[in-house]
Design a protein around this motif. Structure first.
Motif, PDB file in Angstrom:
ATOM      1  N   PRO A  36     -68.248  -8.932 133.867  1.00  0.00           N
ATOM      2  CA  PRO A  36     -67.549  -7.940 134.417  1.00  0.00           C
ATOM      3  C   PRO A  36     -66.479  -7.408 133.370  1.00  0.00           C
ATOM      4  N   ASP A  37     -66.247  -6.091 133.347  1.00  0.00           N
ATOM      5  CA  ASP A  37     -65.435  -5.190 132.327  1.00  0.00           C
ATOM      6  C   ASP A  37     -63.922  -5.887 132.515  1.00  0.00           C
ATOM      7  N   ASP A  38     -63.463  -6.124 133.822  1.00  0.00           N
ATOM      8  CA  ASP A  38     -62.042  -6.526 133.685  1.00  0.00           C
ATOM      9  C   ASP A  38     -61.873  -7.781 133.143  1.00  0.00           C
ATOM     10  N   TYR A  39     -62.814  -8.513 133.013  1.00  0.00           N
ATOM     11  CA  TYR A  39     -62.786  -9.898 132.364  1.00  0.00           C
ATOM     12  C   TYR A  39     -62.420  -9.610 130.654  1.00  0.00           C
ATOM     13  N   LEU A  40     -63.595  -8.894 130.435  1.00  0.00           N
ATOM     14  CA  LEU A  40     -63.624  -8.423 128.866  1.00  0.00           C
ATOM     15  C   LEU A  40     -62.395  -7.814 128.550  1.00  0.00           C
ATOM     16  N   VAL A  41     -61.866  -6.734 129.223  1.00  0.00           N
ATOM     17  CA  VAL A  41     -60.748  -6.127 128.886  1.00  0.00           C
ATOM     18  C   VAL A  41     -59.333  -7.044 128.745  1.00  0.00           C
ATOM     19  N   ARG A  42     -59.381  -8.033 129.404  1.00  0.00           N
ATOM     20  CA  ARG A  42     -58.462  -9.113 129.579  1.00  0.00           C
ATOM     21  C   ARG A  42     -58.398 -10.067 128.388  1.00  0.00           C
ATOM     22  N   LEU A  43     -59.349 -10.233 127.562  1.00  0.00           N
ATOM     23  CA  LEU A  43     -59.673 -11.298 126.661  1.00  0.00           C
ATOM     24  C   LEU A  43     -58.326 -10.999 125.665  1.00  0.00           C
ATOM     25  N   SER A  44     -57.862 -11.886 125.351  1.00  0.00           N
ATOM     26  CA  SER A  44     -56.600 -11.826 124.543  1.00  0.00           C
ATOM     27  C   SER A  44     -56.917 -12.808 123.064  1.00  0.00           C
ATOM     28  N   VAL A  45     -56.622 -11.932 121.993  1.00  0.00           N
ATOM     29  CA  VAL A  45     -56.736 -12.683 120.685  1.00  0.00           C
ATOM     30  C   VAL A  45     -55.844 -13.875 120.604  1.00  0.00           C
ATOM     31  N   ASP A  46     -54.472 -13.731 121.286  1.00  0.00           N
ATOM     32  CA  ASP A  46     -53.319 -14.648 120.954  1.00  0.00           C
ATOM     33  C   ASP A  46     -53.957 -15.749 121.894  1.00  0.00           C
ATOM     34  N   ASP A  47     -54.441 -15.843 123.158  1.00  0.00           N
ATOM     35  CA  ASP A  47     -54.771 -16.590 123.970  1.00  0.00           C
ATOM     36  C   ASP A  47     -56.092 -17.550 123.247  1.00  0.00           C
ATOM     37  N   ARG A  48     -56.976 -16.794 122.637  1.00  0.00           N
ATOM     38  CA  ARG A  48     -58.127 -17.606 121.999  1.00  0.00           C
ATOM     39  C   ARG A  48     -57.674 -17.977 120.819  1.00  0.00           C
ATOM     40  N   THR A  49     -56.617 -17.725 120.107  1.00  0.00           N
ATOM     41  CA  THR A  49     -55.981 -18.433 118.753  1.00  0.00           C
ATOM     42  C   THR A  49     -55.568 -19.882 119.084  1.00  0.00           C
ATOM     43  N   ARG A  50     -54.699 -19.690 120.124  1.00  0.00           N
ATOM     44  CA  ARG A  50     -54.480 -21.189 120.373  1.00  0.00           C
ATOM     45  C   ARG A  50     -55.560 -22.175 120.745  1.00  0.00           C
ATOM     46  N   TYR A  51     -56.394 -21.699 121.572  1.00  0.00           N
ATOM     47  CA  TYR A  51     -57.901 -22.446 121.959  1.00  0.00           C
ATOM     48  C   TYR A  51     -58.329 -22.961 120.595  1.00  0.00           C
ATOM     49  N   TRP A  52     -58.820 -21.840 119.815  1.00  0.00           N
ATOM     50  CA  TRP A  52     -59.285 -22.246 118.574  1.00  0.00           C
ATOM     51  C   TRP A  52     -58.657 -23.061 117.469  1.00  0.00           C
ATOM     52  N   ARG A  53     -57.506 -22.997 117.584  1.00  0.00           N
ATOM     53  CA  ARG A  53     -56.607 -23.899 116.468  1.00  0.00           C
ATOM     54  C   ARG A  53     -56.950 -25.441 117.091  1.00  0.00           C
ATOM     55  N   GLU A  54     -56.578 -25.579 118.483  1.00  0.00           N
ATOM     56  CA  GLU A  54     -56.582 -26.911 118.988  1.00  0.00           C
ATOM     57  C   GLU A  54     -57.872 -27.261 118.670  1.00  0.00           C
ATOM     58  N   LEU A  55     -59.038 -26.609 119.293  1.00  0.00           N
ATOM     59  CA  LEU A  55     -60.337 -27.281 118.938  1.00  0.00           C
ATOM     60  C   LEU A  55     -60.948 -27.472 117.707  1.00  0.00           C
ATOM     61  N   ALA A  56     -60.422 -26.744 116.557  1.00  0.00           N
ATOM     62  CA  ALA A  56     -60.811 -26.910 115.173  1.00  0.00           C
ATOM     63  C   ALA A  56     -59.871 -28.001 114.832  1.00  0.00           C
ATOM     64  N   ALA A  57     -58.789 -28.436 115.100  1.00  0.00           N
ATOM     65  CA  ALA A  57     -57.968 -29.498 114.731  1.00  0.00           C
ATOM     66  C   ALA A  57     -58.488 -30.731 115.339  1.00  0.00           C
ATOM     67  N   GLN A  58     -58.939 -30.952 116.419  1.00  0.00           N
ATOM     68  CA  GLN A  58     -59.339 -31.974 117.100  1.00  0.00           C
ATOM     69  C   GLN A  58     -60.514 -32.547 116.552  1.00  0.00           C
ATOM     70  N   ARG A  59     -61.488 -32.089 116.270  1.00  0.00           N
ATOM     71  CA  ARG A  59     -62.810 -32.511 115.785  1.00  0.00           C
ATOM     72  C   ARG A  59     -63.371 -33.764 116.447  1.00  0.00           C
ATOM     73  N   LYS A  60     -63.470 -33.898 117.902  1.00  0.00           N
ATOM     74  CA  LYS A  60     -63.796 -35.027 118.205  1.00  0.00           C
ATOM     75  C   LYS A  60     -65.012 -34.827 119.039  1.00  0.00           C
ATOM     76  N   LYS A  61     -65.036 -34.022 120.240  1.00  0.00           N
ATOM     77  CA  LYS A  61     -66.494 -33.734 120.812  1.00  0.00           C
ATOM     78  C   LYS A  61     -67.115 -32.682 120.431  1.00  0.00           C
ATOM     79  N   THR A  62     -66.432 -31.589 119.885  1.00  0.00           N
ATOM     80  CA  THR A  62     -66.957 -30.381 119.443  1.00  0.00           C
ATOM     81  C   THR A  62     -66.694 -30.088 118.161  1.00  0.00           C
TER      82      THR A  62
END
Length: 181
Positions: A36-62
């Motif tokens: 859905p277009d409304d989902y794609l438009v709402r994607l946020s680099v700021d939100d994703r940055t927090r997500y990826w920083r945490e995921l890359a730092a934890q290195r446990k399951k992923t």
């Protein structure tokens, strides 16, 4: 065998913004008309940055790998771990593999996939799978990389029912031998 034009390495928390930018831009380009277009438009680099920083730092399951070009700019990434689907008999799953639209079809995806498969094999895994939206053109890349279509499912996401196709590589050691010549 990693493509010589790209260096693949483990992601760090410092890569968070690059991963987020690639994530958002790739989703908006690849999934237009599928998600859905409304989902794609709402994607946020700021939100994703927090997500990826945490995921890359934890290195446990992923595990997260990045592909860099010659200028050491992150142009793509892959995330993988244990298979999440109980319906598929594969040990490892590539959760995400994205290459920035400006760098697609230049070998970064192949370098990432090869590096992921090498890591899975080194960790004792002998097979792997992934799920892709059935309407996503990246499925042709997975087919060209030797992936075999092994399943279909319909998932509810962002208020829409999305058809997905599973691809699998049942013999990673054989696949790695074939790409290394």
């Amino acid at each position: 065998m990693n493509d010589t034009a790209f260096r693949v390495r483990e992601a760090t928390a410092m890569d968070g913004q690059s991963l987020a930018e690639i994530h958002v831009e790739t989703w908006q380009a690849a999934y237009a008309g599928l998600v859905p277009d409304d989902y794609l438009v709402r994607l946020s680099v700021d939100d994703r940055t927090r997500y990826w920083r945490e995921l890359a730092a934890q290195r446990k399951k992923t595990q997260v790998l990045v592909a860099e070009n010659a200028a050491r700019q992150v142009v793509g990434f892959a995330a993988w771990g244990r298979t999440r689907s109980k319906d598929l008999p594969y040990r490892a799953e590539i959760y995400e593999l994205y290459v920035h639209p400006d760098w697609q079809n230049q070998g970064a995806g192949r370098a990432l996939m090869t590096a992921v498969f090498e890591e899975i094999a080194a960790a004792g895994g002998f097979n792997a799978c992934l799920w892709v939206l059935s309407g996503n053109h990246s499925r042709f890349f997975y087919e060209a990389m030797g992936g075999q279509s092994v399943g279909q499912r319909r998932e509810r996401f962002a208020g829409a029912d999305l058809d997905e196709t599973a691809y699998a590589w049942p013999d990673l050691i054989g696949w790695l031998r074939s790409v290394k010549g």
